[in-house]
Design an enzyme around this catalytic site. Structure first.
Site, short mmCIF file in Angstrom:
data_model
loop_
_atom_site.label_atom_id
_atom_site.label_comp_id
_atom_site.label_asym_id
_atom_site.label_seq_id
_atom_site.Cartn_x
_atom_site.Cartn_y
_atom_site.Cartn_z
N ASP A 99 0.85 -1.20 0.00
CA ASP A 99 0.00 0.00 0.00
C ASP A 99 0.87 1.24 0.00
O ASP A 99 1.92 1.26 0.65
CB ASP A 99 -0.83 0.04 1.29
N LYS A 159 -0.84 14.87 -14.40
CA LYS A 159 -1.91 15.81 -14.18
C LYS A 159 -3.13 15.06 -13.64
O LYS A 159 -3.21 13.86 -13.87
CB LYS A 159 -2.24 16.58 -15.46
N GLU A 227 -12.69 16.03 -29.45
CA GLU A 227 -12.61 14.58 -29.28
C GLU A 227 -13.97 13.97 -29.63
O GLU A 227 -15.01 14.58 -29.36
CB GLU A 227 -12.27 14.22 -27.84
N ASP A 246 -9.74 19.89 -17.19
CA ASP A 246 -9.15 18.70 -17.81
C ASP A 246 -8.24 19.05 -18.98
O ASP A 246 -7.17 18.46 -19.14
CB ASP A 246 -10.28 17.78 -18.28
N HIS A 251 -3.23 21.30 -20.90
CA HIS A 251 -2.70 21.13 -22.25
C HIS A 251 -2.80 22.39 -23.13
O HIS A 251 -1.82 22.83 -23.72
CB HIS A 251 -3.46 20.01 -22.98
#
Ligand code: BG6
Length: 498
Positions: A99, A159, A227, A246, A251
């Site tokens: 762990d 990220k 996308e 996101d 990016h």
């Protein structure tokens, strides 16, 4: 040794290194990291004496390796590898079962690394959810694995780096108390894309562009990532993130810095990053009263892509039926400096759009006087497009005369594919892993860049956080409400990639 069928790649060879992957049982490892390491090994960019040590819980080495092998077959079918080659390759693998919050895991890891006599360099890749980044750095620090007295020790952080300015600052502070900034590699895979790097070469190795690369000739710039996929299996992450965090904060803003930056004094990590941070500092913060005019947020409803029906975002597994998370985001930025004053930079991204296309489009101003106005087809504004994917390359759109007894113009597109041979084009993760192994941080985000980019989008996050509804677009269409308005005063309007 694994066969070396792939031809030799350009690039500095690496030294034997222990590559430790935390989260070695996860998706990133099997989809991107292991395939990239195999490709690097095959073309001589990864030293054959390197070892790959997976840290994961609850599997035997055997079942872990089986899953990795299946991952290559499923996600990297271009890698031709048979059972026997895989057996040879997998001799490089070791596994530590444990762990991440357990001290014993780091003790076991240290022992495992010690048993690899002669290996002094180590790269630690955090392919785990962000909540583990500091636990891992603290574990490495405690056991002395982050000390660089014999070889390098580099830690790669994926990220998202924080969820807002405050959490990014806290993460930087914690990591920098455990590691030196030079040991931290914050990865942004867009910067590893060859066509994104080509932008730098194109800008700074040619003299014809520089005189045009400014407010005198450029009307606006669009940086986009469309996308066709949905959120796949990532509802848990995406519900908290949304498209703005996101894709835009990371990016697309990184790409914007490369488009807008001044020529660096040399091509070194800090010289390049010093110029990138200046761009981010010059980005005008959007005032709350302007958020509506300068941003677009929308969510996909049900629709069709490639003739297949696809469900609405709110019907995706793990998504709340009341969700107002944006799956499309567009932001119009202004950069307050001499070069870019008055030139909008519009960054936009969305899921479940008609196709997967990512590009940087530089739209030039209209000719100052239109000699051909009287004719049916007046010339269109020129544009220069850097295609990030698919079909990496550059296209210059010009006007030319139509053949025949007319002076009507027609559009002419001059295309230059980035490479004739797709084998020559490296995958982003190959490029970036190689850079970590050779200590080149040029394509990695520095602490100040990450914080500055969060500071820029913070006003938008604040304005969006309490919204109770969100506009919808049909999956598989470009009918995104508000996008045309974002380009109202821009030459030729919103450019939907073709
Ligand atoms: C990731 C995002 O960082 O980039 C994903 O989290 C997105 O949502 C992906 O799909 C896009 O990357 P690429 O290389 O396919 O453009």
């Amino acid at each position: 040794m694994v066969d070396t069928t792939r031809k030799k790649c350009l690039g500095e060879p690496t030294e034997p290194t222990n590559i430790v992957i935390f989260g070695a049982g996860g998706d990133l490892t099997k989809r991107k990291l292991i395939p990239s390491l195999i490709k690097m090994l095959r073309c001589g960019l990864l030293h054959a004496d390197s070892k790959i040590i997976g840290v994961l819980k609850g599997r035997t080495r055997e079942t872990w390796l089986q899953a990795m092998y299946k991952g290559i077959k499923d996600y990297a079918p271009d890698i031709e590898i048979d059972d026997q080659q895989w057996q040879t390759f997998s001799a490089m693998f070791k596994m530590v079962d444990g762990d991440l919050e357990n001290d014993q895991t780091y003790t076991d890891l240290a022992e495992s690394l010690e048993s690899l006599a002669g290996h002094t360099h180590a790269m630690f890749y955090c392919a785990v959810p962000p909540r583990w980044y500091t636990t891992i750095a603290a574990g490495l620090h405690r056991i002395g694995l982050a000390d660089e007295h014999e070889g390098f020790r580099r830690v790669v952080i994926e990220k998202p780096f924080g969820m807002n300015l405050e959490s990014a600052q806290a993460l930087n502070t914690e990591l920098q108390s455990l590691l030196d900034e030079s040991q931290i590699y914050r990865i942004d895979h867009y910067l590893g894309k060859e066509s994104v790097q080509n932008l730098l070469v194109y800008r700074f190795a040619n003299s014809i562009l520089e005189p045009l690369w400014n407010r005198n000739f450029i009307d606006h710039i669009q940086i986009s990532a469309a996308e066709s996929i949905g959120i796949e299996y990532r509802a848990n992450y995406y519900e908290k993130s949304g498209a703005l965090r996101d894709m835009i904060q990371s990016h697309l803003m990184q790409v914007m810095t490369l488009v807008a930056m001044e020529p660096p004094v040399e091509f070194t990590a800090d010289a390049v990053r010093d110029e990138k941070i200046k761009v981010l500092r010059a980005v005008r913060r959007i005032e709350p009263e302007n958020i509506k005019q300068q941003t677009v947020a929308a969510q996909y409803g049900s629709g069709q892509i490639n003739d297949e029906p696809v469900k609405a975002y709110v019907a995706e597994e793990g998504v709340s039926p009341e969700s107002v998370t944006e799956t499309f985001a567009g932001v119009r930025f202004q950069i307050d400096n001499w070069r870019w004053q008055g030139v909008p930079f519009v960054l936009w991204t969305g899921k479940r759009l008609p196709k997967r296309v990512s590009e940087i489009m530089i739209r030039f101003k209209n000719p100052p006087f239109n000699l051909f106005d009287a004719h049916a087809n007046p010339p269109m504004a020129n544009s220069l497009v850097f295609r990030v994917h698919p079909d990496e390359g550059i296209a210059l759109r010009m006007n030319a005369k139509k053949p025949g007894l007319t002076t009507d113009s027609q559009r002419m597109v001059m295309r230059a594919p980035y490479s004739e041979n797709s084998e020559d084009v490296s995958e982003a993760y190959e490029v970036l892993l190689h850079d970590v192994l050779t200590g080149d941080a040029t394509l990695f985000s520095r602490a100040d860049e990450v914080e500055e980019s969060w500071a820029i989008i913070e006003p938008i996050l604040n304005a969006w956080k309490d919204r109770i509804s969100v506009d919808r677009y049909r999956a598989g269409s470009w009918d995104v409400p508000g996008m045309d308005a974002l380009f109202e005063d821009c030459v030729s309007g919103w450019h939907k990639p073709s």
